[in-house]
Enzyme design. Structure first.
Site, short mmCIF file in Angstrom:
data_model
loop_
_atom_site.label_atom_id
_atom_site.label_comp_id
_atom_site.label_asym_id
_atom_site.label_seq_id
_atom_site.Cartn_x
_atom_site.Cartn_y
_atom_site.Cartn_z
N SER A 100 0.84 -1.20 0.00
CA SER A 100 0.00 0.00 0.00
C SER A 100 0.88 1.25 0.00
O SER A 100 1.68 1.44 -0.91
CB SER A 100 -0.95 -0.04 1.20
OG SER A 100 -1.99 0.90 1.06
N ASP B 41 -0.60 -4.88 -3.51
CA ASP B 41 -1.95 -4.31 -3.52
C ASP B 41 -1.95 -2.79 -3.49
O ASP B 41 -2.68 -2.18 -2.69
CB ASP B 41 -2.79 -4.87 -2.38
CG ASP B 41 -4.26 -4.96 -2.79
OD1 ASP B 41 -4.54 -5.39 -3.91
OD2 ASP B 41 -5.14 -4.58 -1.98
N HIS C 34 -7.15 -6.23 1.79
CA HIS C 34 -6.11 -5.30 1.35
C HIS C 34 -4.74 -5.67 1.94
O HIS C 34 -3.72 -5.53 1.27
CB HIS C 34 -6.51 -3.87 1.76
CG HIS C 34 -5.54 -2.83 1.34
ND1 HIS C 34 -5.05 -2.72 0.05
CD2 HIS C 34 -4.95 -1.82 2.03
CE1 HIS C 34 -4.22 -1.69 -0.03
NE2 HIS C 34 -4.13 -1.15 1.17
#
Length: 400
Positions: free
Chosen positions: A156, A181, A363
């Site tokens: 992220s 991700d 996530h």
């Protein structure tokens, strides 16, 4: 649906073997429990997953900054791990144990500035440029002018910082890059709903166990084993009152949660306390309420992500082209193929990077499915002859 919204959906993952000394507890948000058995939400120390911890001092114009790193392994390339916003290096704990058992490598998991146990002189500066320089400075402080081969792996926000670090040539011995991700298009779309997402989280927790339980039940982390070690790096004990206005805002936030969550005798007791304080000066009421709140809710978030909004655009804008332009082998791990934007779709079709989709993950892919992520990273390292397999590990080459 945005990546952030999808990260809040619960899923079902296979369980991992029990932790040593854990009494047979299993990981995963969903577990079949026998009659009378409950999941163990107690925190687990970092030392069950990492071999050592170090505070790395970095000199700069404003003085000394201290960056916390957790390490494992003694040979092979260094995998420098960068966590996502609000998380810490401890989010890589279970992944570390998994990758060390598959391939010969060294792990350095870094608490980025304003996160975890890292202490910097200017914690408000979370610009991509500053954090990328931090990564380069930590590498220099640890290894001097002759650093070992390093692969940057980031999740992220940490994935974005890894790309900014690589594109600015701040790690001279960089041999590979992995984003987990994070895709520019999806991230930019999600920024509009980020504040709502953050407002939906509890502001405080009664205990570490309560924070770990929330993280699993909310779906932020679907793997209980990882949550038990990583949530320690996300929350901290509430600090003292700094100003009447500060205490008032904290109190209001917690009262709102109690009104939503508590019923029956507890609500009656709360109203009685409020009635007893009638007639007292408002500042005194705020002080008494805050002291009671601190007693009942001793943990809060280490970093107020809502206050970092001005940096969000800089983390992600232009990220896809920066990633594609890095002249080193690249790996992109996603929780869903729908996260791909146009630039990355074209780049993937042209073979500019390796991509693997890991379904049934939220996530926090590396926490939800640490074995699968370790398998993908180990295969990548072996395919490019960056590292040697150990323990009889067999590469599984993905179809994309």
């Amino acid at each position: 649906m945005s990546a952030l919204e999808k990260s809040m959906h619960l899923g079902r993952l296979p369980s991992r073997p029990p932790l040593p000394g854990s009494g047979g507890s299993q990981s995963g948000a969903k577990m079949r429990m026998g009659p009378g058995r409950k999941r163990d939400f107690s925190p687990v120390p970092w030392s069950q997953y990492f071999e050592s911890m170090e505070d790395v001092e970095v000199e700069n114009e404003t003085g000394k900054d201290t960056f916390r790193v957790y390490k494992s392994g003694s040979e092979g390339p260094v995998l420098l791990l960068l966590h996502g916003g609000g998380h810490s290096a401890l989010s890589w704990a279970v992944f570390t144990a998994a990758i060390i058992s598959r391939v010969q490598c060294r792990i350095v998991a870094l608490d980025l500035r304003s996160h975890g146990e890292t202490k910097v002189k200017n914690p408000e500066d979370l610009s991509a440029e500053t954090m990328a320089k931090d990564v380069g400075n930590v590498v220099e402080a640890m290894y001097g002018d002759l650093p070992p081969p390093i692969m940057l792996i980031g999740h992220s926000m940490g994935g974005a910082i890894a790309v900014h670090t690589a594109s600015s040539n701040l790690v001279p011995s960089l041999l590979g890059l992995c984003m987990i991700d994070v895709v520019e298009g999806t991230a930019m779309d999600a920024l509009n709903s980020m504040q709502n997402f953050l407002r939906g989280r509890p502001k405080t927790f009664k205990s570490l166990e309560n924070a770990i339980e929330w993280s699993v039940k909310s779906g932020q982390i679907r793997n209980l084993e990882s949550a038990r070690v990583s949530m320690v790096g996300q929350v901290k004990q509430c600090e003292g009152i700094t100003s009447p206005e500060g205490s008032k805002s904290i109190v209001e936030g917690i009262i709102e949660e109690e009104e939503e969550d508590e019923e029956g005798s507890e609500s009656i007791s709360k109203r009685k306390k409020e009635d007893d304080m009638e007639g007292l000066p408002s500042e005194t009421q705020n002080l008494l309420l805050f002291l009671q709140t601190k007693k009942d809710h001793p943990y809060t978030w280490r970093i107020e992500l809502a206050k970092t909004e001005k940096y969000w655009d800089g983390w992600f804008r232009g990220l896809s082209n920066l990633f594609l332009s890095c002249p080193i082998p690249k790996l992109l791990l996603l929780a869903g193929v729908d996260r791909l934007d146009k630039d990355l779709t074209i780049g993937q079709m042209q073979g500019k990077f390796q991509m693997q989709v890991l379904p049934q993950c939220g996530h926090a892919v590396h926490e939800d499915a640490p074995d699968k992520v370790a398998e993908a990273v180990a295969t990548f390292l072996i395919r490019h002859r960056f590292a040697e397999p150990i323990g009889g590990f067999q590469c599984v080459f993905p179809g994309c």
